[in-house]
Design a protein around this motif. Structure first.
Motif, PDB file in Angstrom:
ATOM      1  N   UNK A 152      -1.135   6.770  -6.322  1.00 30.20           N
ATOM      2  CA  UNK A 152      -2.142   6.229  -7.259  1.00 30.20           C
ATOM      3  C   UNK A 152      -3.668   6.272  -6.903  1.00 30.20           C
ATOM      4  N   UNK A 153      -3.822   6.603  -5.892  1.00 27.26           N
ATOM      5  CA  UNK A 153      -5.304   6.714  -5.407  1.00 27.26           C
ATOM      6  C   UNK A 153      -5.633   8.172  -4.974  1.00 27.26           C
ATOM      7  N   UNK A 213       0.681  -1.331   0.052  1.00 27.00           N
ATOM      8  CA  UNK A 213       0.131  -0.032  -0.090  1.00 27.00           C
ATOM      9  C   UNK A 213       1.122   1.398   0.038  1.00 27.00           C
ATOM     10  N   UNK A 214       1.651   1.160   0.743  1.00 29.77           N
ATOM     11  CA  UNK A 214       2.976   2.590   0.869  1.00 29.77           C
ATOM     12  C   UNK A 214       3.401   2.639  -0.428  1.00 29.77           C
TER      13      UNK A 214
END
Length: 110
Positions: free
Chosen positions: A104-105, A98-99
């Motif tokens: 990207x989000x 996730x890091x």
């Protein structure tokens, strides 16, 4: 293999039948889980929303759905919940991933 937390609530008729004639539900659960290729690590009877809580290890989500469907099809369960579990190591790897993709989000803005 993945781990699953499976919780179930017996129907009133099932409780009535078990009180009238107690039977080893852990042995029955173990037989089903092993027939599907998994392992029952723990089975507990509980107070609260669920009557039984199981810690199950199995090959995949299809295994777990098949077992839950087999139990539900007997008509003795009034409710159940399945939670897929992760090891701490898998969670740490997921958090690291996730890091890596944080940019990207894009969150919604009000």
């Amino acid at each position: 293999m993945p781990f699953y937390l499976y919780q179930l609530t017996y129907s009133k008729d099932a409780i009535k039948a078990m009180v009238a004639k107690p039977s080893d539900r852990e042995a029955a659960a173990r037989k089903l889980i092993e027939a599907l290729g998994g392992k029952l690590h723990h089975m507990f009877f509980a107070f609260g929303q669920y009557d039984v809580i199981c810690l199950i290890e199995g090959p995949d989500d299809k295994f777990m759905m098949a077992g839950a469907a087999a139990v539900a099809s007997a008509g003795t369960v009034s409710g159940s919940a399945t939670t897929k579990l992760m090891t701490s190591a898998d969670a740490m790897a997921a958090l690291a991933k996730a890091g890596e993709v944080l940019g990207a989000y894009k969150p919604p803005h009000g």
